[in-house]
Design a protein around this motif. Structure first.
Motif, PDB file in Angstrom:
ATOM      1  N   THR A  62     -37.564  31.719  -1.355  1.00 48.28           N
ATOM      2  CA  THR A  62     -35.878  30.601  -0.630  1.00 48.28           C
ATOM      3  C   THR A  62     -36.215  30.429   0.877  1.00 48.28           C
ATOM      4  O   THR A  62     -36.821  31.042   1.465  1.00 48.28           O
ATOM      5  CB  THR A  62     -35.045  31.507  -1.721  1.00 48.28           C
ATOM      6  N   SER A  63     -35.238  29.276   1.014  1.00 44.62           N
ATOM      7  CA  SER A  63     -35.672  28.489   2.637  1.00 44.62           C
ATOM      8  C   SER A  63     -34.032  28.479   2.463  1.00 44.62           C
ATOM      9  O   SER A  63     -34.025  27.567   1.385  1.00 44.62           O
ATOM     10  CB  SER A  63     -36.364  27.110   2.851  1.00 44.62           C
ATOM     11  N   GLY A  64     -33.425  28.601   3.350  1.00 43.83           N
ATOM     12  CA  GLY A  64     -31.893  28.491   3.350  1.00 43.83           C
ATOM     13  C   GLY A  64     -31.569  27.440   4.476  1.00 43.83           C
ATOM     14  O   GLY A  64     -32.921  26.991   5.145  1.00 43.83           O
ATOM     15  N   GLU A  65     -30.728  27.020   4.816  1.00 45.39           N
ATOM     16  CA  GLU A  65     -30.250  26.073   5.836  1.00 45.39           C
ATOM     17  C   GLU A  65     -30.408  27.206   7.424  1.00 45.39           C
ATOM     18  O   GLU A  65     -30.155  28.141   6.968  1.00 45.39           O
ATOM     19  CB  GLU A  65     -28.522  25.703   6.146  1.00 45.39           C
ATOM     20  N   ILE A  66     -30.649  26.279   8.603  1.00 42.86           N
ATOM     21  CA  ILE A  66     -30.860  27.254   9.891  1.00 42.86           C
ATOM     22  C   ILE A  66     -29.565  27.546  10.169  1.00 42.86           C
ATOM     23  O   ILE A  66     -28.895  26.299  10.624  1.00 42.86           O
ATOM     24  CB  ILE A  66     -32.258  26.668  10.292  1.00 42.86           C
ATOM     25  N   PHE A  67     -29.020  28.272  10.530  1.00 46.72           N
ATOM     26  CA  PHE A  67     -28.617  28.316  11.414  1.00 46.72           C
ATOM     27  C   PHE A  67     -27.773  28.905  12.912  1.00 46.72           C
ATOM     28  O   PHE A  67     -27.651  28.432  13.970  1.00 46.72           O
ATOM     29  CB  PHE A  67     -26.920  30.079  10.809  1.00 46.72           C
ATOM     30  N   GLY A  68     -28.413  29.504  13.745  1.00 47.10           N
ATOM     31  CA  GLY A  68     -29.009  29.661  14.982  1.00 47.10           C
ATOM     32  C   GLY A  68     -28.883  28.202  15.868  1.00 47.10           C
ATOM     33  O   GLY A  68     -28.666  28.879  17.018  1.00 47.10           O
ATOM     34  N   VAL A  69     -30.174  27.568  15.239  1.00 50.02           N
ATOM     35  CA  VAL A  69     -29.996  26.522  16.639  1.00 50.02           C
ATOM     36  C   VAL A  69     -28.480  25.611  16.707  1.00 50.02           C
ATOM     37  O   VAL A  69     -28.246  25.412  18.078  1.00 50.02           O
ATOM     38  CB  VAL A  69     -30.709  25.358  15.896  1.00 50.02           C
ATOM     39  N   LEU A  70     -27.580  25.427  15.879  1.00 53.33           N
ATOM     40  CA  LEU A  70     -26.651  24.686  16.003  1.00 53.33           C
ATOM     41  C   LEU A  70     -25.582  25.853  16.665  1.00 53.33           C
ATOM     42  O   LEU A  70     -24.640  25.440  17.553  1.00 53.33           O
ATOM     43  CB  LEU A  70     -26.122  24.580  14.930  1.00 53.33           C
ATOM     44  N   PHE A  71     -26.033  27.155  16.446  1.00 51.02           N
ATOM     45  CA  PHE A  71     -24.849  27.945  16.890  1.00 51.02           C
ATOM     46  C   PHE A  71     -24.792  28.264  18.311  1.00 51.02           C
ATOM     47  O   PHE A  71     -23.827  27.963  18.721  1.00 51.02           O
ATOM     48  CB  PHE A  71     -24.664  28.703  15.933  1.00 51.02           C
ATOM     49  N   ALA A  72     -26.200  28.492  18.099  1.00 53.21           N
ATOM     50  CA  ALA A  72     -26.089  29.158  20.109  1.00 53.21           C
ATOM     51  C   ALA A  72     -26.336  26.858  20.799  1.00 53.21           C
ATOM     52  O   ALA A  72     -25.105  27.382  22.204  1.00 53.21           O
ATOM     53  CB  ALA A  72     -28.009  29.078  20.370  1.00 53.21           C
ATOM     54  N   LEU A  73     -26.602  26.228  20.586  1.00 59.87           N
ATOM     55  CA  LEU A  73     -26.351  25.268  21.389  1.00 59.87           C
ATOM     56  C   LEU A  73     -24.403  24.555  21.257  1.00 59.87           C
ATOM     57  O   LEU A  73     -23.903  24.485  22.759  1.00 59.87           O
ATOM     58  CB  LEU A  73     -26.854  23.831  20.888  1.00 59.87           C
ATOM     59  N   LYS A  74     -23.767  25.085  20.471  1.00 59.25           N
ATOM     60  CA  LYS A  74     -22.551  25.116  20.149  1.00 59.25           C
ATOM     61  C   LYS A  74     -21.553  25.505  21.149  1.00 59.25           C
ATOM     62  O   LYS A  74     -21.046  25.187  21.553  1.00 59.25           O
ATOM     63  CB  LYS A  74     -21.859  25.242  19.064  1.00 59.25           C
ATOM     64  N   GLN A  75     -22.007  27.093  21.516  1.00 60.62           N
ATOM     65  CA  GLN A  75     -22.159  27.860  22.402  1.00 60.62           C
ATOM     66  C   GLN A  75     -22.032  27.312  23.680  1.00 60.62           C
ATOM     67  O   GLN A  75     -21.055  27.866  24.495  1.00 60.62           O
ATOM     68  CB  GLN A  75     -23.023  28.795  22.430  1.00 60.62           C
ATOM     69  N   LEU A  76     -22.782  26.811  24.001  1.00 63.71           N
ATOM     70  CA  LEU A  76     -22.951  26.106  25.296  1.00 63.71           C
ATOM     71  C   LEU A  76     -22.596  24.665  25.095  1.00 63.71           C
ATOM     72  O   LEU A  76     -21.565  23.953  26.569  1.00 63.71           O
ATOM     73  CB  LEU A  76     -24.511  25.425  25.672  1.00 63.71           C
ATOM     74  N   ALA A  77     -21.934  23.975  24.245  1.00 66.56           N
ATOM     75  CA  ALA A  77     -20.967  23.077  24.702  1.00 66.56           C
ATOM     76  C   ALA A  77     -19.900  23.742  24.994  1.00 66.56           C
ATOM     77  O   ALA A  77     -19.297  22.667  25.781  1.00 66.56           O
ATOM     78  CB  ALA A  77     -21.156  22.117  23.261  1.00 66.56           C
ATOM     79  N   ASP A  78     -19.770  24.629  23.835  1.00 66.51           N
ATOM     80  CA  ASP A  78     -17.724  25.422  24.664  1.00 66.51           C
ATOM     81  C   ASP A  78     -17.670  25.712  26.038  1.00 66.51           C
ATOM     82  O   ASP A  78     -17.083  25.182  27.248  1.00 66.51           O
ATOM     83  CB  ASP A  78     -18.039  26.002  23.561  1.00 66.51           C
ATOM     84  N   GLN A  79     -19.079  26.051  27.166  1.00 65.36           N
ATOM     85  CA  GLN A  79     -19.507  27.025  27.927  1.00 65.36           C
ATOM     86  C   GLN A  79     -18.664  25.997  28.846  1.00 65.36           C
ATOM     87  O   GLN A  79     -17.906  25.693  29.876  1.00 65.36           O
ATOM     88  CB  GLN A  79     -20.449  27.208  28.464  1.00 65.36           C
ATOM     89  N   VAL A  80     -19.314  24.337  28.628  1.00 61.68           N
ATOM     90  CA  VAL A  80     -19.908  23.275  29.690  1.00 61.68           C
ATOM     91  C   VAL A  80     -18.496  22.634  29.222  1.00 61.68           C
ATOM     92  O   VAL A  80     -18.143  21.575  30.775  1.00 61.68           O
ATOM     93  CB  VAL A  80     -20.355  22.558  29.682  1.00 61.68           C
ATOM     94  N   GLY A  81     -17.822  22.931  28.391  1.00 57.77           N
ATOM     95  CA  GLY A  81     -16.364  21.626  28.202  1.00 57.77           C
ATOM     96  C   GLY A  81     -16.575  20.374  27.673  1.00 57.77           C
ATOM     97  O   GLY A  81     -15.399  19.786  27.532  1.00 57.77           O
ATOM     98  N   ILE A  82     -17.265  20.034  27.208  1.00 56.21           N
ATOM     99  CA  ILE A  82     -18.091  19.075  26.225  1.00 56.21           C
ATOM    100  C   ILE A  82     -17.032  18.602  24.821  1.00 56.21           C
ATOM    101  O   ILE A  82     -16.542  18.108  24.494  1.00 56.21           O
ATOM    102  CB  ILE A  82     -19.459  19.031  25.611  1.00 56.21           C
ATOM    103  N   THR A  83     -17.147  20.667  24.348  1.00 52.48           N
ATOM    104  CA  THR A  83     -16.515  20.646  23.232  1.00 52.48           C
ATOM    105  C   THR A  83     -15.080  20.097  23.280  1.00 52.48           C
ATOM    106  O   THR A  83     -14.794  19.205  22.269  1.00 52.48           O
ATOM    107  CB  THR A  83     -16.453  21.359  22.782  1.00 52.48           C
ATOM    108  N   ARG A  84     -14.478  20.654  24.673  1.00 53.21           N
ATOM    109  CA  ARG A  84     -12.239  20.993  24.644  1.00 53.21           C
ATOM    110  C   ARG A  84     -12.629  19.035  24.731  1.00 53.21           C
ATOM    111  O   ARG A  84     -11.262  18.233  24.800  1.00 53.21           O
ATOM    112  CB  ARG A  84     -12.334  21.191  25.908  1.00 53.21           C
ATOM    113  N   VAL A  85     -13.217  17.737  25.652  1.00 58.32           N
ATOM    114  CA  VAL A  85     -13.135  16.911  25.973  1.00 58.32           C
ATOM    115  C   VAL A  85     -13.414  16.448  24.759  1.00 58.32           C
ATOM    116  O   VAL A  85     -12.726  14.150  24.547  1.00 58.32           O
ATOM    117  CB  VAL A  85     -13.808  16.255  27.689  1.00 58.32           C
TER     118      VAL A  85
END
Length: 335
Positions: A62-85
């Motif tokens: 079986t092949s499920g949805e990929i989790f790691g790529v978006l999760f890692a990039l989301k953490q970077l977005a949080d760190q640089v403030g993109i998510t907040r603004v």
């Protein structure tokens, strides 16, 4: 059978499922299927399959949805403030998805929708089903929020640095279009070398360390120097900067730009053109022996002229003169 990747100069490589066979004593190849539009993980699985890695497999694949790529990039977005603004609105989450998809995938809005089906967008970003029209609507919302977002990112940068920037860097580039339905698309100097294509001009303003501060898009036939005025407005009115030094190349900061910067009390650093250097040499403001020094400074008309010999240019020009002299000598011998 095997997977073949065929280079394509104008687009991404073609990924083909092929097999080899003999015909009349010769080894021939036939293409069984074109896998170019398959999801990357499916291609990898097929490649492993034809290599025989699953020959002894007895379980269910079986092949499920990929989790790691978006999760890692989301953490970077949080760190640089993109998510907040961006905020927490539905449009904010879609724009965050577009940013992360651009980094990981780099495709169009339509391809981003297809890409999302392979990844855990709902779990990581809290975004449910959407289509390309939703993404375009989110971009319209983002355009209306641009100045606010830039101000908040700038304020966060100043807080982190402890002071406003004392030096900013500015340059422009261009990007061409295949279509013709863009209100800013015009024919102009095309840096991509694509003749007959409309384009837009993009100006990027950054801090000394390269931190992006603001970006603006202009009509495709806008001359580089005329974009400087808008950057002055951003620095003075949007960011409230009263004193700064702007750095731009010789094609950017010309007479009108210099006058506009001086009128606002801003200073600038740019390069002299060949014509200006020749004029200064002729008038005696500069002397050729000044270029022999590692670094030299001359004051002229309330401006500081920094003179430094470029060793790379000196070597290149020396070789060019030697080549021309050799060509002339060869022609003289033939005649």
């Amino acid at each position: 059978m095997y997977i073949a990747r065929v280079p394509n100069r104008k687009s991404r490589p073609a990924i083909l499922l092929r097999e080899s066979y003999r015909e009349g004593g010769k080894v021939c190849t036939r293409t069984i299927a074109n896998l170019t539009n398959w999801a990357p993980e499916r291609i990898v699985a097929m490649e492993r399959l034809v290599k025989g890695e699953f020959d002894d497999w007895s379980g269910e694949m079986t092949s499920g949805e990929i989790f790691g790529v978006l999760f890692a990039l989301k953490q970077l977005a949080d760190q640089v403030g993109i998510t907040r603004v961006l905020g927490s609105a539905a449009e904010s989450k879609l724009n965050l998805f577009l940013i992360l998809a651009r980094i990981a995938h780099g495709g169009s809005r339509l391809s981003a929708v297809r890409w999302a089906k392979q990844h855990t967008v709902a779990d990581v970003l809290g975004v449910e089903t959407f289509d390309e029209d939703d993404l375009y609507a989110a971009l319209d919302w983002l355009a209306s929020q641009q100045e606010r977002i830039e101000r908040e990112l700038y304020q966060a940068y100043v807080k982190e640095q402890g002071q406003p920037p004392v030096l900013v860097l500015y340059d422009v580039t261009s990007s061409y279009f295949e279509g013709e339905c863009n209100e800013l698309g015009q024919y102009g100097y095309n840096r991509d070398g694509k003749r007959g294509k409309q384009q837009i001009v993009i100006g990027l303003l950054t801090a000394e360390d390269g931190e992006p501060l603001a970006v603006r898009v202009f009509e495709g036939n806008t001359a580089d120097p005329t974009t400087v005025a808008s950057q002055i407005t951003i620095l003075k009115e949007q960011f409230g900067i009263a004193e700064v030094v702007m750095v731009g190349d010789r094609g950017m900061i010309k007479a009108k730009g210099k006058a506009a910067l001086s009128a606002e009390g801003f200073r600038y650093i740019t390069a002299l053109t060949d014509a200006q250097i020749r004029t200064f040499l002729k008038e005696g403001v500069l002397q050729t022996d000044l270029f022999d020094a590692h670094l030299c400074e001359v004051e002229h008309d309330d401006k500081r002229l920094i003179v430094r010999r470029n060793e790379t240019v000196r070597v290149r020009e020396g070789r060019r003169r030697e080549d021309k002299l050799a060509q002339l000598q060869a022609q003289g011998r033939r005649t």
